[in-house]
Design an enzyme around this catalytic site. Sequence first.
Site, mmCIF file in Angstrom:
data_model
loop_
_atom_site.group_PDB
_atom_site.id
_atom_site.type_symbol
_atom_site.label_atom_id
_atom_site.label_comp_id
_atom_site.label_asym_id
_atom_site.label_seq_id
_atom_site.Cartn_x
_atom_site.Cartn_y
_atom_site.Cartn_z
ATOM 1 N N ASP A 1 -13.164 8.248 6.792
ATOM 2 C CA ASP A 1 -13.280 8.833 8.349
ATOM 3 C C ASP A 1 -13.809 10.106 8.471
ATOM 4 O O ASP A 1 -13.864 10.701 7.160
ATOM 5 C CB ASP A 1 -11.864 8.758 9.048
ATOM 6 C CG ASP A 1 -11.313 7.455 9.577
ATOM 7 O OD1 ASP A 1 -12.370 6.770 10.058
ATOM 8 O OD2 ASP A 1 -10.225 6.977 9.229
ATOM 9 N N GLU B 1 0.752 -1.075 -0.092
ATOM 10 C CA GLU B 1 -0.031 0.091 -0.019
ATOM 11 C C GLU B 1 0.852 1.153 0.063
ATOM 12 O O GLU B 1 1.812 1.401 0.825
ATOM 13 C CB GLU B 1 -0.938 -0.128 1.326
ATOM 14 C CG GLU B 1 -1.742 1.083 1.385
ATOM 15 C CD GLU B 1 -2.760 1.134 2.493
ATOM 16 O OE1 GLU B 1 -3.445 0.044 2.763
ATOM 17 O OE2 GLU B 1 -2.676 1.815 3.212
HETATM 18 C C1 FAD Z 1 -7.511 -1.582 4.283
HETATM 19 C C2 FAD Z 1 -8.128 -0.161 4.610
HETATM 20 C C3 FAD Z 1 -7.810 0.859 3.711
HETATM 21 C C4 FAD Z 1 -8.365 2.207 3.806
HETATM 22 N N1 FAD Z 1 -7.941 3.341 3.064
HETATM 23 C C5 FAD Z 1 -8.367 4.575 3.533
HETATM 24 C C6 FAD Z 1 -8.048 5.682 2.661
HETATM 25 O O1 FAD Z 1 -7.527 5.372 1.406
HETATM 26 N N2 FAD Z 1 -8.608 6.812 2.760
HETATM 27 C C7 FAD Z 1 -9.312 6.849 4.203
HETATM 28 O O2 FAD Z 1 -9.909 8.189 4.112
HETATM 29 N N3 FAD Z 1 -9.561 6.123 4.890
HETATM 30 C C8 FAD Z 1 -9.057 4.565 4.654
HETATM 31 N N4 FAD Z 1 -9.514 3.699 5.467
HETATM 32 C C9 FAD Z 1 -10.235 4.034 6.866
HETATM 33 C C10 FAD Z 1 -11.460 3.873 6.495
HETATM 34 O O3 FAD Z 1 -12.297 4.549 5.715
HETATM 35 C C11 FAD Z 1 -12.222 3.917 8.010
HETATM 36 O O4 FAD Z 1 -11.838 3.124 8.787
HETATM 37 C C12 FAD Z 1 -13.660 4.327 8.015
HETATM 38 O O5 FAD Z 1 -14.171 4.720 9.229
HETATM 39 C C13 FAD Z 1 -14.656 2.911 7.843
HETATM 40 O O6 FAD Z 1 -14.757 2.667 6.555
HETATM 41 P P1 FAD Z 1 -15.535 1.417 5.972
HETATM 42 O O7 FAD Z 1 -15.323 1.539 4.510
HETATM 43 O O8 FAD Z 1 -15.481 0.190 6.507
HETATM 44 O O9 FAD Z 1 -16.935 1.933 6.357
HETATM 45 P P2 FAD Z 1 -18.376 1.266 6.565
HETATM 46 O O10 FAD Z 1 -18.325 -0.046 5.893
HETATM 47 O O11 FAD Z 1 -19.378 2.182 5.957
HETATM 48 O O12 FAD Z 1 -18.655 1.359 8.042
HETATM 49 C C14 FAD Z 1 -18.340 2.433 8.791
HETATM 50 C C15 FAD Z 1 -19.240 2.309 10.172
HETATM 51 O O13 FAD Z 1 -20.559 2.176 9.983
HETATM 52 C C16 FAD Z 1 -20.961 1.282 10.492
HETATM 53 N N5 FAD Z 1 -22.226 0.692 9.645
HETATM 54 C C17 FAD Z 1 -22.148 0.095 8.470
HETATM 55 N N6 FAD Z 1 -23.350 0.132 7.851
HETATM 56 C C18 FAD Z 1 -24.356 0.327 8.886
HETATM 57 C C19 FAD Z 1 -25.593 0.320 9.066
HETATM 58 N N7 FAD Z 1 -26.550 0.008 7.960
HETATM 59 N N8 FAD Z 1 -26.252 0.948 10.262
HETATM 60 C C20 FAD Z 1 -25.529 1.181 11.172
HETATM 61 N N9 FAD Z 1 -23.973 1.068 11.040
HETATM 62 C C21 FAD Z 1 -23.590 0.707 10.052
HETATM 63 C C22 FAD Z 1 -19.980 0.105 10.436
HETATM 64 O O14 FAD Z 1 -20.256 -1.117 11.437
HETATM 65 C C23 FAD Z 1 -18.910 0.803 10.703
HETATM 66 O O15 FAD Z 1 -18.924 1.144 12.028
HETATM 67 C C24 FAD Z 1 -9.158 2.475 5.326
HETATM 68 C C25 FAD Z 1 -9.306 1.277 6.069
HETATM 69 C C26 FAD Z 1 -8.719 0.077 5.684
HETATM 70 C C27 FAD Z 1 -9.061 -1.084 6.346
#
Ligand code: FAD
Length: 301
Positions: free
Chosen positions: A110, A18
């Site tokens: 985030d 990455e």
């Molecule tokens: C491998 C990896 C790469 C990343 N790369 C980046 C990057 O390039 N840039 C960046 O800014 N961030 C990045 N992140 C961080 C990521 O964007 C954050 O961790 C963010 O807070 C969660 O993203 P997500 O896509 O898992 O969100 P989601 O899957 O939408 O989940 C977010 C939160 O909402 C909850 N949730 C989901 N659906 C529902 C629902 N229907 N009702 C209630 N709650 C729900 C989930 O349980 C979780 O707590 C990365 C994280 C990882 C693991």
Amino acid sequence: MVDRIREIGRDRVPFSVEFYPPRDEDAEARLWRAARSFEPISPAFVSVTYGAGGSTRDRTIRVVGQLAEETTLLPVAHLTAVGHRVGELRALVGAFADRGITNLLALRGDPQGGVHNEWVKHPEGLEYAVELVELIRELGDFRVGVASFPEGHPRAGGLDRDTANLVAKLRAGAEYSITQMFFDVEDYLRLRDRIVAADAEQGAKPIIPGLMPITSVRTVRRQVELSGSQIPAGLLERLTAAAGTGPQENRDEVRKIGIELATRMSERLIAEGAPCLHFCTLNFARATSEVLANLGMAVPT
Ligand SMILES: Cc1cc2nc3c(=O)[nH]c(=O)nc-3n(C[C@H](O)[C@H](O)[C@H](O)COP(=O)(O)OP(=O)(O)OC[C@H]3O[C@@H](n4cnc5c(N)ncnc54)[C@H](O)[C@@H]3O)c2cc1C
């Protein structure tokens, strides 16, 4: 992407790296040195992060485009929904497609202004990553991955809800997930078990463990704070003791522990059948190359 992991996986455990989009010329030069040093040892893919809210929009698009056009590496572009209108997200997906990028990691991102801030949905945007998976899939023939969390996402409200969310993202068409970095392999194994128990079909999709070879206590503390994951107390104590009490931390001693830990974790993950090892490099090749060399997978640079 999953096909490539499976193809490489016939001979050895695949690995991936990455990068983040560089901010200045020095960082740019470092990224390309790292990319070129990994190229001969064929990572399964190279992912490039996306600054939440679009702060790295042009740089991410340019770097993944250049990786696709100028190297033999397979780029995966991260894309975050936060702060964007749906129309902007459509245009971004189109911009990636124009550069030949069909592998996207769909993320919510985030909260703007910092991980501890309240999450606020853009009035014309998306709320959860699952909606971004759906949007990307509607827009064309993309290979989509998502994030997963061995310790559970900090805002999930428990591991059951975290599991349900990952399963929902996979059911919506994500083909694999990459995990948040973690330091206890048991957390990864428990995540895998939870997903298989919740939905065997989705549980068969690759859950790619994210590893960060630690080279500095200051850096790992910052990364852990941003990601919401935990450093086990015993490990933190060892690292802090190795860093010493001087004004500059003793990086050589910290590095030794970090490389050794990442090597041991990789060995265990390989033994447990992890589909690929994903290294967060912070655009430095050396630490990851040393881990790969310890695993017999690369010559250190
Ligand atoms: C491998 C990896 C790469 C990343 N790369 C980046 C990057 O390039 N840039 C960046 O800014 N961030 C990045 N992140 C961080 C990521 O964007 C954050 O961790 C963010 O807070 C969660 O993203 P997500 O896509 O898992 O969100 P989601 O899957 O939408 O989940 C977010 C939160 O909402 C909850 N949730 C989901 N659906 C529902 C629902 N229907 N009702 C209630 N709650 C729900 C989930 O349980 C979780 O707590 C990365 C994280 C990882 C693991």
